[in-house]
Design a protein around this motif. Sequence first.
Motif, PDB file in Angstrom:
ATOM      1  N   MET A  26      44.041  66.555 -36.222  1.00 51.04           N
ATOM      2  CA  MET A  26      45.217  65.825 -36.699  1.00 51.04           C
ATOM      3  C   MET A  26      45.668  64.790 -35.670  1.00 51.04           C
ATOM      4  O   MET A  26      46.815  64.321 -35.716  1.00 51.04           O
ATOM      5  CB  MET A  26      46.349  66.802 -37.016  1.00 51.04           C
ATOM      6  CG  MET A  26      45.974  67.760 -38.138  1.00 51.04           C
ATOM      7  SD  MET A  26      47.403  68.440 -38.988  1.00 51.04           S
ATOM      8  CE  MET A  26      48.273  69.225 -37.650  1.00 51.04           C
ATOM      9  N   HIS A  30      43.986  65.769 -27.114  1.00 49.87           N
ATOM     10  CA  HIS A  30      44.058  66.207 -25.722  1.00 49.87           C
ATOM     11  C   HIS A  30      42.679  66.775 -25.351  1.00 49.87           C
ATOM     12  O   HIS A  30      41.756  66.773 -26.189  1.00 49.87           O
ATOM     13  CB  HIS A  30      45.170  67.246 -25.544  1.00 49.87           C
ATOM     14  CG  HIS A  30      45.138  68.370 -26.532  1.00 49.87           C
ATOM     15  ND1 HIS A  30      44.110  69.291 -26.586  1.00 49.87           N
ATOM     16  CD2 HIS A  30      45.995  68.703 -27.542  1.00 49.87           C
ATOM     17  CE1 HIS A  30      44.349  70.161 -27.545  1.00 49.87           C
ATOM     18  NE2 HIS A  30      45.485  69.822 -28.161  1.00 49.87           N
ATOM     19  N   HIS A  33      40.755  69.098 -27.811  1.00 49.88           N
ATOM     20  CA  HIS A  33      40.004  68.455 -28.892  1.00 49.88           C
ATOM     21  C   HIS A  33      38.673  67.901 -28.358  1.00 49.88           C
ATOM     22  O   HIS A  33      37.640  67.990 -29.015  1.00 49.88           O
ATOM     23  CB  HIS A  33      40.795  67.290 -29.487  1.00 49.88           C
ATOM     24  CG  HIS A  33      42.095  67.684 -30.149  1.00 49.88           C
ATOM     25  ND1 HIS A  33      43.318  67.344 -29.633  1.00 49.88           N
ATOM     26  CD2 HIS A  33      42.342  68.365 -31.290  1.00 49.88           C
ATOM     27  CE1 HIS A  33      44.270  67.797 -30.437  1.00 49.88           C
ATOM     28  NE2 HIS A  33      43.712  68.428 -31.445  1.00 49.88           N
ATOM     29  N   GLY A 143      38.585  75.091 -33.188  1.00 50.84           N
ATOM     30  CA  GLY A 143      39.016  75.785 -31.974  1.00 50.84           C
ATOM     31  C   GLY A 143      39.492  77.204 -32.245  1.00 50.84           C
ATOM     32  O   GLY A 143      40.120  77.482 -33.268  1.00 50.84           O
ATOM     33  N   ASP A 146      43.388  78.104 -32.990  1.00 47.79           N
ATOM     34  CA  ASP A 146      43.897  78.450 -34.317  1.00 47.79           C
ATOM     35  C   ASP A 146      42.965  79.523 -34.875  1.00 47.79           C
ATOM     36  O   ASP A 146      42.140  79.259 -35.741  1.00 47.79           O
ATOM     37  CB  ASP A 146      43.913  77.198 -35.202  1.00 47.79           C
ATOM     38  CG  ASP A 146      44.825  76.131 -34.611  1.00 47.79           C
ATOM     39  OD1 ASP A 146      46.018  76.180 -34.872  1.00 47.79           O
ATOM     40  OD2 ASP A 146      44.320  75.270 -33.856  1.00 47.79           O
ATOM     41  N   LEU A 172      41.034  75.746 -24.698  1.00 49.42           N
ATOM     42  CA  LEU A 172      41.205  75.046 -23.430  1.00 49.42           C
ATOM     43  C   LEU A 172      42.667  75.152 -22.994  1.00 49.42           C
ATOM     44  O   LEU A 172      43.569  74.954 -23.816  1.00 49.42           O
ATOM     45  CB  LEU A 172      40.796  73.583 -23.568  1.00 49.42           C
ATOM     46  CG  LEU A 172      40.238  73.018 -22.262  1.00 49.42           C
ATOM     47  CD1 LEU A 172      38.830  73.557 -22.024  1.00 49.42           C
ATOM     48  CD2 LEU A 172      40.211  71.503 -22.279  1.00 49.42           C
ATOM     49  N   LEU A 180      46.377  74.229 -24.507  1.00 47.47           N
ATOM     50  CA  LEU A 180      46.699  72.836 -24.810  1.00 47.47           C
ATOM     51  C   LEU A 180      46.989  72.707 -26.301  1.00 47.47           C
ATOM     52  O   LEU A 180      46.321  73.322 -27.130  1.00 47.47           O
ATOM     53  CB  LEU A 180      45.541  71.914 -24.428  1.00 47.47           C
ATOM     54  CG  LEU A 180      45.159  71.897 -22.947  1.00 47.47           C
ATOM     55  CD1 LEU A 180      44.061  70.848 -22.706  1.00 47.47           C
ATOM     56  CD2 LEU A 180      46.355  71.616 -22.049  1.00 47.47           C
TER      57      LEU A 180
HETATM   58  P1  AMP Z   1      44.729  70.027 -34.588  1.00 49.59           P
HETATM   59  O1  AMP Z   1      44.619  68.571 -34.266  1.00 49.59           O
HETATM   60  O2  AMP Z   1      45.862  70.727 -33.908  1.00 49.59           O
HETATM   61  O3  AMP Z   1      44.652  70.313 -36.070  1.00 49.59           O
HETATM   62  O4  AMP Z   1      43.445  70.696 -33.967  1.00 49.59           O
HETATM   63  C1  AMP Z   1      42.165  70.252 -34.318  1.00 49.59           C
HETATM   64  C2  AMP Z   1      41.151  71.232 -33.802  1.00 49.59           C
HETATM   65  O5  AMP Z   1      41.264  71.339 -32.390  1.00 49.59           O
HETATM   66  C3  AMP Z   1      41.364  72.650 -34.364  1.00 49.59           C
HETATM   67  O6  AMP Z   1      40.099  73.212 -34.649  1.00 49.59           O
HETATM   68  C4  AMP Z   1      42.039  73.356 -33.227  1.00 49.59           C
HETATM   69  O7  AMP Z   1      41.823  74.748 -33.220  1.00 49.59           O
HETATM   70  C5  AMP Z   1      41.386  72.704 -32.035  1.00 49.59           C
HETATM   71  N1  AMP Z   1      42.199  72.842 -30.826  1.00 49.59           N
HETATM   72  C6  AMP Z   1      43.500  72.494 -30.670  1.00 49.59           C
HETATM   73  N2  AMP Z   1      43.921  72.817 -29.441  1.00 49.59           N
HETATM   74  C7  AMP Z   1      42.864  73.389 -28.809  1.00 49.59           C
HETATM   75  C8  AMP Z   1      42.670  73.948 -27.512  1.00 49.59           C
HETATM   76  N3  AMP Z   1      43.647  73.991 -26.602  1.00 49.59           N
HETATM   77  N4  AMP Z   1      41.449  74.437 -27.194  1.00 49.59           N
HETATM   78  C9  AMP Z   1      40.436  74.393 -28.117  1.00 49.59           C
HETATM   79  N5  AMP Z   1      40.565  73.894 -29.342  1.00 49.59           N
HETATM   80  C10 AMP Z   1      41.760  73.404 -29.687  1.00 49.59           C
END
Ligand code: AMP
Length: 254
Positions: A26, A30, A33, A143, A146, A172, A180
């Motif tokens: 989304m 960071h 991602h 990741g 979630d 991470l 993060l």
């Molecule tokens: P989001 O943009 O929050 O929807 O996350 C996109 C993808 O990045 C999802 O698969 C998340 O689980 C993964 N993600 C977000 N934060 C982290 C993190 N700190 N470490 C690993 N994966 C992450």
Amino acid sequence: MKIIRTKAELQSAINHNDKIGFVPTMGALHAGHLSLVKLARENSDFVVASVFVNPTQFAPNEDFDSYPRDEKGDAAMLESAGADILFSPTAEVLYHDGFDSDIKAGSAAQGLEATFRPTHFDGVVNVVARLFDAVKPDIAVFGEKDYQQLQVLTEMVKTYNMPVEIIGAPILRDEHGLALSSRNAYLSADELKIARKLNVIVRKCAQDKNINSAKETILDAGFKKMDYIEERWGRILVAAWLGKTRLIDNISVN
Ligand code: AMP
């Protein structure tokens, strides 16, 4: 790295003999991602990352409007991590251009997040199915941050026989162990200090399995409200509120 906004452009930019790796996000990217992009890179020939803030996975009272958006910054980070394409569709392209999907999240979507966000996982499976249809990846990386989402999507792929392998990536964390998250940007300096205690408490809980004591310690540390702290899938999973920010984390009990 190309930025692409339509499905037709995307399909013509992809070499169909390549093994396609996909990282849906989304945005407000960071290093977490980017670690997913690197894992996709290691497991495929051509990496598509998407940025789409999906309205259907936010409830009306949630932070869809204020969710951080920074396409330029995201594009620069993705390029440096080795992505080949940034797919950044509009809601119109994803929801009204051909593919129709009305799939439902399965049993992994019971409880935990779903208790507090009852429409969330149906929104997630719906958008991920649409993104898979647009990208047609061989592998997709999500990741463990979630963790329930990762289980829900693994179940979705099995149930609906989708020809894609789901790969989970480790969480991470910053130098204090805080997972993060794009939502960490909402935290004040004082809240950040408290947020950094969460992983320490959950890690202890993963060792001593004393959920009640962890709950108390989280509230004593300064969290305003606990949504849940529970053991499932060999992890302790937690969601708690710090001011207006909802943080989630999980740690393996092994
Ligand atoms: P989001 O943009 O929050 O929807 O996350 C996109 C993808 O990045 C999802 O698969 C998340 O689980 C993964 N993600 C977000 N934060 C982290 C993190 N700190 N470490 C690993 N994966 C992450």
